[in-house]
Write an enzyme that holds these catalytic residues in place. Structure first.
Site, PDB file in Angstrom:
ATOM      1  N   ARG A 107       0.807  -1.216   0.000  1.00  0.00           N
ATOM      2  CA  ARG A 107       0.000   0.000   0.000  1.00  0.00           C
ATOM      3  C   ARG A 107       0.845   1.273   0.000  1.00  0.00           C
ATOM      4  NH1 ARG A 107      -2.575  -3.909   3.003  1.00  0.00           N
ATOM      5  NH2 ARG A 107      -4.752  -4.266   2.406  1.00  0.00           N
ATOM      6  N   HIS A 132      -0.714  -2.542  -4.589  1.00  0.00           N
ATOM      7  CA  HIS A 132      -0.123  -3.445  -5.589  1.00  0.00           C
ATOM      8  C   HIS A 132      -0.141  -2.874  -7.007  1.00  0.00           C
ATOM      9  CE1 HIS A 132       0.351  -6.266  -2.469  1.00  0.00           C
ATOM     10  NE2 HIS A 132      -0.806  -6.897  -2.547  1.00  0.00           N
ATOM     11  N   HIS A 206       3.380 -12.718  -5.276  1.00  0.00           N
ATOM     12  CA  HIS A 206       2.243 -12.759  -4.350  1.00  0.00           C
ATOM     13  C   HIS A 206       1.620 -14.157  -4.282  1.00  0.00           C
ATOM     14  CE1 HIS A 206      -1.471 -11.624  -2.277  1.00  0.00           C
ATOM     15  NE2 HIS A 206      -0.980 -10.402  -2.095  1.00  0.00           N
ATOM     16  N   GLU A 346       5.348 -12.244   1.437  1.00  0.00           N
ATOM     17  CA  GLU A 346       5.778 -11.370   0.352  1.00  0.00           C
ATOM     18  C   GLU A 346       7.029 -10.573   0.742  1.00  0.00           C
ATOM     19  OE1 GLU A 346       2.188  -9.060  -0.923  1.00  0.00           O
ATOM     20  OE2 GLU A 346       1.271 -10.317   0.626  1.00  0.00           O
TER      21      GLU A 346
END
Length: 382
Positions: A107, A132, A206, A346
């Protein structure tokens, strides 16, 4: 002549043994059509297969890790990543399953950041924030397959050109993702990018994992997770880091010794867990930024013995416990994915880094290429 015959015979045996050894250590790469997108664009699937049976299938759409097959302690293979069976679902219902994320993973507050005195506005696809890449990021682009090769390491290289101003980001960026699988089943993912003007880049994969196998009825929350991080970055109600690095000691965020993900997952007395609906937080890895990939996480399903180690050169690891899987996603083999059915690990720069001077910078300049190397290493605990 007799000695010469013996020498020739010995040479032939030696050559044959070398050939067999080379074959035993070979990893194979194959490619095949995967179908077409709604506009007719053809998508390619590349499958890398190791000598021990571990395999990874990557779609050119999103440079996506579509499938990752790994054995349990009895040799039974299972796909350990969540996703879709059909290409059309990846296009019409994107949910980042296994995709390459960019330009900026995670974000950015308000979808805004300032670089060299200029403020850039990105698409806001996560309430008021950009997530993303802003909804039209690298995960929903069809990457070019640059090369595919078998050998001791099987390899597939994908490239993408992102023009200046793409989703509001400055600079024309040439991005490249290289997937490599060795004969032992370690999947290396190398991200590289260049730009013609200052910008910010933060790329990752991801994949959402369940070491019991995707769609396992028990979900993934009893997978045992270890993260070598003494601090994490707490967030506000919008899941934006406050800028603090908070000690994990004595909290549900302490994964240093390893524990089931379920422990503390539903602790409604912890405001951070309430904000994230579970774990959806960045961990500041003790190792920091490194030249070579170092351990960022270990995830194990005790029942099957499947183990995943995640290594990275980056300083952070976002741990996401599948909190927003709400039963509306029909995934592989018709499995209905629910909260807790998978875990994303991630590796990355910290979320919202462009707006926090105390975080590792995500700035990339001309002549100074971006690079991130991560590894998914699977094994079996017997």
């Amino acid at each position: 002549m007799r000695n010469l015959s013996r020498i020739m015979a010995g040479t032939a045996v030696f050559a044959m043994s070398c050939t067999l050894a080379a074959t035993a250590q070979a990893a194979e790469a194959t490619q095949a059509p995967a179908g077409a997108l709604s506009d007719g664009t053809q998508v390619t699937a590349v499958t890398l297969t190791a000598d021990n049976g571990v395999s990874a299938t990557i779609l050119s759409f999103g440079a996506t890790l579509e499938k990752f097959m790994a054995p349990d302690r009895d040799g039974n293979m299972a796909d350990i990543t969540l996703g879709y069976d059909k290409l059309s679902d990846y296009e019409s219902r994107p949910n980042y399953w296994g995709a390459t994320i960019g330009r900026y993973a995670n974000r950015i507050a308000g979808g805004r950041f300032t670089l060299d005195g200029t403020t850039y506005q990105l698409p806001r696809n996560d309430a008021e924030n950009s997530l993303h890449g802003g909804g039209k990021g690298f995960d929903v682009q069809n990457w070019k397959v640059e090369s595919v090769a078998s050998g001791p390491v099987a390899r597939a290289v994908f490239s993408l050109m992102s023009p200046d101003g793409d989703s509001g980001y400055p600079g024309a960026v040439n991005a490249r993702v290289t997937y490599s699988l060795d004969e032992n089943g370690a999947l290396r993912i190398e991200f590289a990018a260049t730009t013609n003007k200052p910008t910010v880049i933060n790329m990752t994969n991801h994949a959402i994992f369940n070491m019991a196998g995707e769609g396992a009825p028990q979900g993934a929350m009893e997978n045992v997770l270890m993260v070598p991080a003494s601090h994490y970055t707490p967030v506000n109600a919008a899941l934006i880091p406050t800028g603090e690095l908070r000690d994990v000691e004595g909290t549900v965020f302490d994964f240093r010794e390893g524990k089931p993900v379920s422990e503390g997952l539903r602790d409604g007395t912890n405001q951070q867990i309430v904000y994230g609906r579970g774990f959806d937080h960045n961990f500041a890895l003790d190792k920091g930024v490194t030249k070579k990939p170092e351990l960022a996480a270990r995830l194990e399903d005790p029942a099957s013995g499947r183990v995943l180690e995640v290594l990275t050169t980056e300083p952070g690891l976002q741990v996401y416990s599948g909190n927003f899987l709400d039963g509306t996603f029909v995934g592989k083999h018709g499995h209905l994915y629910r909260m807790g059915d998978g875990i994303a690990l991630e590796p990355q720069k910290f979320p919202d880094s462009p707006n926090h001077d105390n975080f590792v910078s995500a700035r990339v300049d001309p002549g100074k290429p971006y690079r991130h190397v991560m590894i998914y290493r699977v094994s079996v605990d017997r």
